[in-house]
Design a protein around this motif. Structure first.
Motif, PDB file in Angstrom:
ATOM      1  N   ASP A  16      15.138  30.210  -8.572  1.00  0.00           N
ATOM      2  CA  ASP A  16      14.603  29.593  -9.778  1.00  0.00           C
ATOM      3  C   ASP A  16      13.072  29.603  -9.748  1.00  0.00           C
ATOM      4  N   LEU A  17      12.491  29.301  -8.597  1.00  0.00           N
ATOM      5  CA  LEU A  17      11.029  29.333  -8.485  1.00  0.00           C
ATOM      6  C   LEU A  17      10.482  30.730  -8.745  1.00  0.00           C
ATOM      7  N   THR A  18      11.192  31.731  -8.256  1.00  0.00           N
ATOM      8  CA  THR A  18      10.756  33.110  -8.444  1.00  0.00           C
ATOM      9  C   THR A  18      10.838  33.534  -9.900  1.00  0.00           C
ATOM     10  N   LEU A  19      11.940  33.201 -10.543  1.00  0.00           N
ATOM     11  CA  LEU A  19      12.156  33.657 -11.915  1.00  0.00           C
ATOM     12  C   LEU A  19      11.470  32.790 -12.959  1.00  0.00           C
ATOM     13  N   ASN A  20      11.366  31.497 -12.719  1.00  0.00           N
ATOM     14  CA  ASN A  20      10.862  30.579 -13.732  1.00  0.00           C
ATOM     15  C   ASN A  20       9.590  29.863 -13.336  1.00  0.00           C
ATOM     16  N   GLY A  21       9.081  30.158 -12.160  1.00  0.00           N
ATOM     17  CA  GLY A  21       7.892  29.461 -11.676  1.00  0.00           C
ATOM     18  C   GLY A  21       6.655  29.812 -12.482  1.00  0.00           C
ATOM     19  N   THR A  22       5.753  28.880 -12.537  1.00  0.00           N
ATOM     20  CA  THR A  22       4.479  29.096 -13.205  1.00  0.00           C
ATOM     21  C   THR A  22       3.402  29.136 -12.129  1.00  0.00           C
ATOM     22  N   ASP A  23       2.181  29.144 -12.563  1.00  0.00           N
ATOM     23  CA  ASP A  23       1.086  29.148 -11.589  1.00  0.00           C
ATOM     24  C   ASP A  23       0.874  27.774 -10.969  1.00  0.00           C
ATOM     25  N   GLY A  24       1.460  26.750 -11.576  1.00  0.00           N
ATOM     26  CA  GLY A  24       1.280  25.398 -11.071  1.00  0.00           C
ATOM     27  C   GLY A  24       2.513  24.906 -10.342  1.00  0.00           C
ATOM     28  N   PRO A  25       2.466  23.662  -9.950  1.00  0.00           N
ATOM     29  CA  PRO A  25       3.602  23.064  -9.241  1.00  0.00           C
ATOM     30  C   PRO A  25       4.842  22.958 -10.136  1.00  0.00           C
ATOM     31  N   VAL A  26       5.997  23.040  -9.515  1.00  0.00           N
ATOM     32  CA  VAL A  26       7.274  22.881 -10.206  1.00  0.00           C
ATOM     33  C   VAL A  26       8.003  21.727  -9.531  1.00  0.00           C
ATOM     34  N   THR A  27       8.468  20.780 -10.324  1.00  0.00           N
ATOM     35  CA  THR A  27       9.150  19.626  -9.741  1.00  0.00           C
ATOM     36  C   THR A  27      10.608  19.961  -9.429  1.00  0.00           C
ATOM     37  N   LEU A  28      11.177  19.187  -8.519  1.00  0.00           N
ATOM     38  CA  LEU A  28      12.595  19.358  -8.204  1.00  0.00           C
ATOM     39  C   LEU A  28      13.448  19.057  -9.424  1.00  0.00           C
ATOM     40  N   ALA A  29      13.010  18.120 -10.248  1.00  0.00           N
ATOM     41  CA  ALA A  29      13.752  17.779 -11.466  1.00  0.00           C
ATOM     42  C   ALA A  29      13.804  18.970 -12.427  1.00  0.00           C
TER      43      ALA A  29
END
Length: 49
Positions: A16-29
Motif C-alpha cells: 500500500d505504501l508503494t502504490l499509494n504513498g505520497t511524499d509525506g508521512p502516511v498514517t496506519l489509519a
C-alpha cells in the motif's frame, strides 16, 4: 511461499505504501482504510518484539 497472517499484513502495508504513498508521512489509519482491514493487525506489526 507461505506467509503467516502477521507477515501477510506487513506485506499488504508495504505494498500500500508503494502504490499509494505520497511524499509525506502516511498514517496506519490511512493504510487500514485503503486496504479495508482492521487497524489492529497493522499496529501490532509496527511494535517491536
Amino acid at each position: 511461499m507461505r506467509l503467516s497472517t502477521k507477515g501477510r499484513y506487513a506485506v499488504t502495508a508495504m505494498l500500500d505504501l508503494t502504490l499509494n504513498g505520497t511524499d509525506g508521512p502516511v498514517t496506519l489509519a490511512e493504510i487500514s482504510e485503503t486496504q479495508g482491514i482492521s487497524l489492529s493487525p497493522i499496529w501490532s506489526n509496527c511494535l517491536l518484539p
